[in-house]
Motif scaffolding. Structure first.
Motif, PDB file in Angstrom:
ATOM      1  N   GLU A 195       0.831  -1.202   0.000  1.00 28.68           N
ATOM      2  CA  GLU A 195       0.000   0.000   0.000  1.00 28.68           C
ATOM      3  C   GLU A 195       0.867   1.254   0.000  1.00 28.68           C
ATOM      4  O   GLU A 195       0.593   2.217  -0.728  1.00 28.68           O
ATOM      5  CB  GLU A 195      -0.919  -0.007   1.229  1.00 28.68           C
ATOM      6  N   GLU A 196       1.926   1.262   0.805  1.00 27.33           N
ATOM      7  CA  GLU A 196       2.839   2.398   0.827  1.00 27.33           C
ATOM      8  C   GLU A 196       3.596   2.523  -0.497  1.00 27.33           C
ATOM      9  O   GLU A 196       3.861   3.630  -0.981  1.00 27.33           O
ATOM     10  CB  GLU A 196       3.834   2.248   1.983  1.00 27.33           C
ATOM     11  N   PHE A 197       3.921   1.383  -1.076  1.00 32.03           N
ATOM     12  CA  PHE A 197       4.623   1.382  -2.363  1.00 32.03           C
ATOM     13  C   PHE A 197       3.736   1.985  -3.455  1.00 32.03           C
ATOM     14  O   PHE A 197       4.209   2.706  -4.335  1.00 32.03           O
ATOM     15  CB  PHE A 197       5.016  -0.054  -2.716  1.00 32.03           C
ATOM     16  N   ALA A 198       2.437   1.717  -3.387  1.00 32.95           N
ATOM     17  CA  ALA A 198       1.489   2.308  -4.332  1.00 32.95           C
ATOM     18  C   ALA A 198       1.474   3.827  -4.185  1.00 32.95           C
ATOM     19  O   ALA A 198       1.422   4.561  -5.181  1.00 32.95           O
ATOM     20  CB  ALA A 198       0.095   1.736  -4.112  1.00 32.95           C
ATOM     21  N   ALA A 199       1.532   4.301  -2.944  1.00 31.66           N
ATOM     22  CA  ALA A 199       1.568   5.749  -2.712  1.00 31.66           C
ATOM     23  C   ALA A 199       2.858   6.355  -3.247  1.00 31.66           C
ATOM     24  O   ALA A 199       2.859   7.481  -3.760  1.00 31.66           O
ATOM     25  CB  ALA A 199       1.432   6.034  -1.220  1.00 31.66           C
ATOM     26  N   PHE A 200       3.948   5.616  -3.148  1.00 34.45           N
ATOM     27  CA  PHE A 200       5.236   6.078  -3.676  1.00 34.45           C
ATOM     28  C   PHE A 200       5.209   6.174  -5.198  1.00 34.45           C
ATOM     29  O   PHE A 200       5.647   7.174  -5.782  1.00 34.45           O
ATOM     30  CB  PHE A 200       6.333   5.119  -3.224  1.00 34.45           C
ATOM     31  N   LEU A 201       4.656   5.162  -5.858  1.00 36.36           N
ATOM     32  CA  LEU A 201       4.626   5.139  -7.319  1.00 36.36           C
ATOM     33  C   LEU A 201       3.631   6.136  -7.891  1.00 36.36           C
ATOM     34  O   LEU A 201       3.878   6.744  -8.937  1.00 36.36           O
ATOM     35  CB  LEU A 201       4.276   3.731  -7.811  1.00 36.36           C
ATOM     36  N   HIS A 202       2.488   6.296  -7.218  1.00 33.79           N
ATOM     37  CA  HIS A 202       1.417   7.154  -7.719  1.00 33.79           C
ATOM     38  C   HIS A 202       0.965   8.112  -6.616  1.00 33.79           C
ATOM     39  O   HIS A 202      -0.146   7.999  -6.092  1.00 33.79           O
ATOM     40  CB  HIS A 202       0.245   6.299  -8.209  1.00 33.79           C
ATOM     41  N   PRO A 203       1.814   9.068  -6.261  1.00 30.88           N
ATOM     42  CA  PRO A 203       1.493   9.962  -5.138  1.00 30.88           C
ATOM     43  C   PRO A 203       0.248  10.798  -5.370  1.00 30.88           C
ATOM     44  O   PRO A 203      -0.413  11.208  -4.410  1.00 30.88           O
ATOM     45  CB  PRO A 203       2.753  10.837  -5.030  1.00 30.88           C
ATOM     46  N   GLU A 204      -0.097  11.052  -6.627  1.00 32.34           N
ATOM     47  CA  GLU A 204      -1.262  11.869  -6.919  1.00 32.34           C
ATOM     48  C   GLU A 204      -2.562  11.200  -6.501  1.00 32.34           C
ATOM     49  O   GLU A 204      -3.602  11.856  -6.387  1.00 32.34           O
ATOM     50  CB  GLU A 204      -1.312  12.204  -8.417  1.00 32.34           C
ATOM     51  N   GLU A 205      -2.515   9.885  -6.244  1.00 29.63           N
ATOM     52  CA  GLU A 205      -3.722   9.145  -5.881  1.00 29.63           C
ATOM     53  C   GLU A 205      -3.910   9.018  -4.375  1.00 29.63           C
ATOM     54  O   GLU A 205      -4.883   8.422  -3.920  1.00 29.63           O
ATOM     55  CB  GLU A 205      -3.666   7.736  -6.499  1.00 29.63           C
ATOM     56  N   THR A 206      -2.971   9.555  -3.592  1.00 26.60           N
ATOM     57  CA  THR A 206      -3.014   9.384  -2.139  1.00 26.60           C
ATOM     58  C   THR A 206      -2.992  10.736  -1.455  1.00 26.60           C
ATOM     59  O   THR A 206      -2.105  11.560  -1.722  1.00 26.60           O
ATOM     60  CB  THR A 206      -1.817   8.550  -1.659  1.00 26.60           C
ATOM     61  N   GLY A 207      -3.958  10.968  -0.572  1.00 24.52           N
ATOM     62  CA  GLY A 207      -4.125  12.274   0.046  1.00 24.52           C
ATOM     63  C   GLY A 207      -2.876  12.851   0.674  1.00 24.52           C
ATOM     64  O   GLY A 207      -2.505  14.000   0.406  1.00 24.52           O
ATOM     65  N   HIS A 208      -2.195  12.057   1.519  1.00 23.73           N
ATOM     66  CA  HIS A 208      -1.052  12.607   2.254  1.00 23.73           C
ATOM     67  C   HIS A 208       0.186  12.782   1.382  1.00 23.73           C
ATOM     68  O   HIS A 208       1.171  13.364   1.827  1.00 23.73           O
ATOM     69  CB  HIS A 208      -0.719  11.724   3.465  1.00 23.73           C
ATOM     70  N   MET A 209       0.109  12.324   0.130  1.00 25.14           N
ATOM     71  CA  MET A 209       1.248  12.449  -0.783  1.00 25.14           C
ATOM     72  C   MET A 209       1.123  13.661  -1.713  1.00 25.14           C
ATOM     73  O   MET A 209       2.064  13.996  -2.428  1.00 25.14           O
ATOM     74  CB  MET A 209       1.379  11.191  -1.650  1.00 25.14           C
ATOM     75  N   ARG A 210      -0.004  14.310  -1.726  1.00 24.41           N
ATOM     76  CA  ARG A 210      -0.242  15.336  -2.745  1.00 24.41           C
ATOM     77  C   ARG A 210       0.641  16.563  -2.577  1.00 24.41           C
ATOM     78  O   ARG A 210       0.961  17.236  -3.559  1.00 24.41           O
ATOM     79  CB  ARG A 210      -1.722  15.699  -2.779  1.00 24.41           C
ATOM     80  N   ASP A 211       1.051  16.866  -1.357  1.00 26.95           N
ATOM     81  CA  ASP A 211       1.975  17.987  -1.174  1.00 26.95           C
ATOM     82  C   ASP A 211       3.313  17.704  -1.853  1.00 26.95           C
ATOM     83  O   ASP A 211       3.993  18.633  -2.312  1.00 26.95           O
ATOM     84  CB  ASP A 211       2.186  18.268   0.316  1.00 26.95           C
ATOM     85  N   VAL A 212       3.689  16.427  -1.907  1.00 28.68           N
ATOM     86  CA  VAL A 212       4.919  16.061  -2.605  1.00 28.68           C
ATOM     87  C   VAL A 212       4.776  16.331  -4.100  1.00 28.68           C
ATOM     88  O   VAL A 212       5.712  16.808  -4.751  1.00 28.68           O
ATOM     89  CB  VAL A 212       5.262  14.573  -2.359  1.00 28.68           C
ATOM     90  N   VAL A 213       3.604  16.025  -4.652  1.00 28.72           N
ATOM     91  CA  VAL A 213       3.359  16.280  -6.080  1.00 28.72           C
ATOM     92  C   VAL A 213       3.479  17.774  -6.362  1.00 28.72           C
ATOM     93  O   VAL A 213       4.080  18.189  -7.363  1.00 28.72           O
ATOM     94  CB  VAL A 213       1.972  15.768  -6.492  1.00 28.72           C
ATOM     95  N   VAL A 214       2.919  18.602  -5.489  1.00 25.00           N
ATOM     96  CA  VAL A 214       3.004  20.050  -5.663  1.00 25.00           C
ATOM     97  C   VAL A 214       4.459  20.502  -5.603  1.00 25.00           C
ATOM     98  O   VAL A 214       4.913  21.298  -6.443  1.00 25.00           O
ATOM     99  CB  VAL A 214       2.184  20.779  -4.583  1.00 25.00           C
ATOM    100  N   LEU A 215       5.214  19.988  -4.637  1.00 25.98           N
ATOM    101  CA  LEU A 215       6.617  20.357  -4.493  1.00 25.98           C
ATOM    102  C   LEU A 215       7.425  19.957  -5.723  1.00 25.98           C
ATOM    103  O   LEU A 215       8.251  20.734  -6.222  1.00 25.98           O
ATOM    104  CB  LEU A 215       7.200  19.699  -3.241  1.00 25.98           C
ATOM    105  N   GLU A 216       7.190  18.752  -6.231  1.00 25.99           N
ATOM    106  CA  GLU A 216       7.913  18.291  -7.415  1.00 25.99           C
ATOM    107  C   GLU A 216       7.561  19.141  -8.636  1.00 25.99           C
ATOM    108  O   GLU A 216       8.422  19.429  -9.476  1.00 25.99           O
ATOM    109  CB  GLU A 216       7.605  16.811  -7.675  1.00 25.99           C
TER     110      GLU A 216
END
Length: 337
Positions: free
Chosen positions: A196-217
């Motif tokens: 599940e964490e690996f899925a968030a790593f590969l597709h951060p745009e699909e996971t709420g707590h990962m979206r700030d990383v997408v913005v930063l990138e």
């Protein structure tokens, strides 16, 4: 021209030129593990439209929008089936959409199915990469194992080549970015990822707590002068690089207007991190819900806000190849029928 149409021209993180030595040394690795590298043009919006077509043209309904929304780029797969067989399989898909088994498809069921088919390719990608990086099917993948598999070639590379910035791209920078993303995906902070964490790593745009990383990138990709904000020239430069003295295409002029009117909401001439977030993750519009409402409106002959199987099959030309048919794949997969 819509934002989706503009960015559908190509997908990018930044154009990268592969060095001959790296190409030779990575040939085997890249064929199996897909070493990350930037692409020509990236659609940076997360909650993006379902089709590159305009839904209405000169006040006329454009059915091609619905076909692309439902079929995507795999329309040819559907075209291979005879009409009667396609109708039969569409009927089976309707049974799957009707998950409460009341014989009717309501808006919520249709919306959920569209979202499911949108994300199906993501689940398949996670399964594929999980097997590649975890052939022994352990509970977790450790960072150091992932690093060695994907970036191990850096250990023997000339440091100057590894650090070399080619049009804004370097492998060391990509490694640093992946390391940061890994840490954010690692919810229990043990430096190893569950599936599940690996899925968030590969597709951060699909996971709420990962979206700030997408913005930063995204900020890092576009903000060339590293002043923490995006100018209009940086915004345009991310999608278009014209020749000297070349007149800008109309779609670029339209994007300049989009920047001034809608992206730069405070009118200071720049996009801040918050404005970038609102751009790539528009908060107030759900494309799947909008398409579900549209399909019901077009198909609901008795106006009861829900669809029977007959109503859907009677509008076969609208539903054929929709996202409800998994971009055409569900109709072409014999094992599901």
């Amino acid at each position: 021209m819509s934002w989706k149409q503009v960015l559908n021209r190509s997908i990018t993180y930044l154009r990268a030129k592969m060095y001959c030595i790296i190409l030779i040394s990575l040939l085997i690795i890249t064929s199996v593990l897909a070493v990350p590298k930037p692409e020509d043009k990236k659609d940076r919006t997360i909650d993006r439209e379902l089709s590159s077509q305009e839904h209405y043209q000169d006040a006329e309904h454009n059915v091609q929008y619905d076909h692309e929304a439902f079929l995507g780029e795999d329309s040819k797969a559907f075209d291979q089936l005879p009409p009667e067989e396609s109708r039969r399989r569409l009927g089976l898909i309707v049974d799957k959409i009707d998950y409460n088994k009341d014989g009717l498809v309501n808006q919520e069921e249709l919306k959920d199915w569209i979202r499911y088919t949108q994300k199906r390719y993501i689940m398949e990608d996670v399964d594929r990469q999980w097997k590649q990086h975890n052939p022994e099917n352990k509970d977790k993948v450790v960072w150091e194992d992932y690093r060695k598999l994907v970036y191990g070639f850096l250990d023997s590379m000339d440091p100057k080549e590894a650090d070399k910035d080619d049009e804004g791209f370097s492998y060391k920078a990509m490694l640093k970015r992946d390391r940061r993303r890994w840490s954010v995906a690692d919810s229990d902070e043990d430096d190893a990822l569950t599936k599940e964490e690996f899925a968030a790593f590969l597709h951060p745009e699909e996971t709420g707590h990962m979206r700030d990383v997408v913005v930063l990138e995204t900020m890092e990709d576009i903000d060339k002068d590293k002043d923490g904000k995006i100018s209009i020239s940086e915004y345009i430069g991310d999608m278009y690089r014209g020749e000297e003295n070349e007149e800008e295409p109309e779609w670029v002029k339209s994007e300049r207007e989009q920047f001034s009117k809608y992206r730069d909401t405070n009118g200071d001439g720049y996009m801040t991190e918050e404005e970038v977030k609102n751009w790539i993750m528009p908060p107030d519009f759900d494309h799947a819900e909008a398409e579900a409402r549209h399909l019901i409106y077009e198909t609901d002959s008795d106006a009861d806000q829900q669809l029977t199987k007959d109503e859907i099959l009677n509008k076969y030309d609208l539903f054929v190849g929709s996202q409800a048919t998994d971009f055409g794949e569900a109709l072409a997969r014999h094992d599901e029928f």
